[in-house]
Scaffold this active site. Structure first.
Site, mmCIF file in Angstrom:
data_model
loop_
_atom_site.group_PDB
_atom_site.id
_atom_site.type_symbol
_atom_site.label_atom_id
_atom_site.label_comp_id
_atom_site.label_asym_id
_atom_site.label_seq_id
_atom_site.Cartn_x
_atom_site.Cartn_y
_atom_site.Cartn_z
ATOM 1 N N HIS A 111 0.836 -1.149 -0.131
ATOM 2 C CA HIS A 111 0.085 -0.044 -0.128
ATOM 3 C C HIS A 111 1.003 1.066 -0.066
ATOM 4 O O HIS A 111 1.880 1.194 0.944
ATOM 5 C CB HIS A 111 -0.956 -0.181 1.033
ATOM 6 C CG HIS A 111 -1.648 1.059 1.244
ATOM 7 N ND1 HIS A 111 -2.857 1.182 0.363
ATOM 8 C CD2 HIS A 111 -1.817 2.300 2.048
ATOM 9 C CE1 HIS A 111 -3.582 2.466 0.615
ATOM 10 N NE2 HIS A 111 -2.885 3.014 1.558
ATOM 11 N N ASP A 143 -6.067 -8.645 6.534
ATOM 12 C CA ASP A 143 -7.131 -8.931 7.380
ATOM 13 C C ASP A 143 -8.403 -8.581 6.686
ATOM 14 O O ASP A 143 -8.558 -8.218 5.657
ATOM 15 C CB ASP A 143 -6.907 -8.724 8.634
ATOM 16 C CG ASP A 143 -6.919 -7.205 9.049
ATOM 17 O OD1 ASP A 143 -7.624 -6.355 8.080
ATOM 18 O OD2 ASP A 143 -6.996 -6.811 10.152
HETATM 19 C C1 GAR Z 1 1.522 0.574 -6.422
HETATM 20 O O1 GAR Z 1 1.634 2.144 -6.043
HETATM 21 C C2 GAR Z 1 0.654 0.150 -5.355
HETATM 22 O O2 GAR Z 1 1.308 0.166 -4.168
HETATM 23 C C3 GAR Z 1 -0.766 0.876 -5.371
HETATM 24 O O3 GAR Z 1 -0.974 0.708 -6.937
HETATM 25 C C4 GAR Z 1 0.420 1.090 -7.529
HETATM 26 C C5 GAR Z 1 0.300 -0.329 -8.557
HETATM 27 O O4 GAR Z 1 1.337 -0.194 -9.354
HETATM 28 N N1 GAR Z 1 -1.528 -0.248 -4.677
HETATM 29 C C6 GAR Z 1 -2.579 0.380 -3.985
HETATM 30 O O5 GAR Z 1 -2.835 1.488 -4.256
HETATM 31 C C7 GAR Z 1 -3.495 -0.592 -3.544
HETATM 32 N N2 GAR Z 1 -4.557 0.114 -2.745
HETATM 33 P P1 GAR Z 1 2.130 -1.371 -10.301
HETATM 34 O O6 GAR Z 1 0.856 -2.069 -11.025
HETATM 35 O O7 GAR Z 1 2.923 -0.658 -11.118
HETATM 36 O O8 GAR Z 1 2.671 -2.298 -9.055
#
Ligand code: GAR
Length: 199
Positions: A111, A143
């Site tokens: 996250h 969780d």
């Molecule tokens: C990342 O920054 C991840 O932390 C975020 O989405 C992006 C995905 O990038 N995740 C969330 O916001 C989950 N709630 P990626 O597809 O290039 O890995």
């Protein structure tokens, strides 16, 4: 025996790629068995396939207003792959408590905030609006609460006065790519086979 890892994505999958690259090293305690997306247009699917990793799509749009059926299909695909660990890597669907219970103790998520600050969306904007001097990312066990669960690792960085949501996101993503593989490696190495009953 290497732990079997399924990775769930929705988009480009740069975190997924970081996990795949790390698992490609010989001494790694885990191996990728499936990359699954809820979005057939995820760029990450082709990137995983190019590395010889099995891919699957469970398109949430085929289950309008029916999360239970979407999750049942997700569960079926995952069960086929028999993962010991499920890594959410930019997977932008909220999973129900029932789904999480079925895979309890096995789901990790990354996250883009210093949890428990800023669960949910728009974390970079919210960190700036709150006047934070630091920002970061968190890998946690999932969780039944949104972006909740025991924290397994965090990486933090200073916010510069001229940062925008975009510059923060880009800088943080590089940290995510270092943190997630490191946490997965430790988590997989510490797992005991008997402590994780498969359903
Ligand atoms: C990342 O920054 C991840 O932390 C975020 O989405 C992006 C995905 O990038 N995740 C969330 O916001 C989950 N709630 P990626 O597809 O290039 O890995």
């Amino acid at each position: 025996m290497r732990k079997r890892v399924a990775i769930l994505i929705s988009g480009g999958g740069s975190n997924m790629l970081a996990l795949l690259n790390d698992m490609a090293t010989e001494d790694h305690p885990a191996e990728p068995v499936l990359v699954l997306s809820n979005n057939p247009d995820s760029g990450g699917l082709a990137r995983a396939a190019a590395r010889g990793v099995a891919t699957a799509v469970v398109d949430h749009r085929n289950f309008p207003k029916n999360r239970a059926n979407f999750e049942a299909a997700l569960h079926t695909e995952l069960s086929r792959a028999k993962p010991d660990i499920i890594c959410l890597a930019g997977f932008m669907r909220i999973l129900s408590p029932e789904f999480v219970r079925n895979w309890a103790g096995k789901i990790l998520n990354i996250h883009p905030s210093i949890l428990p600050l800023f669960p949910g969306l728009h974390t970079h904007e919210r960190a700036l609006a709150a006047g934070m001097a630091v920002h970061g990312c968190t890998v946690h066990l999932v969780d039944e609460t949104l972006d909740g669960g025991p924290i397994l690792g965090q990486s933090t960085m200073d916010i510069d006065p001229d940062d925008t949501p975009e510059t923060l996101a880009a800088r943080l993503l590089k940290r995510e790519h270092m943190l997630y593989p490191q946490v997965l490696r430790e988590f997989a190495a510490g797992l005991s086979g008997t402590a994780f009953p498969t359903k």
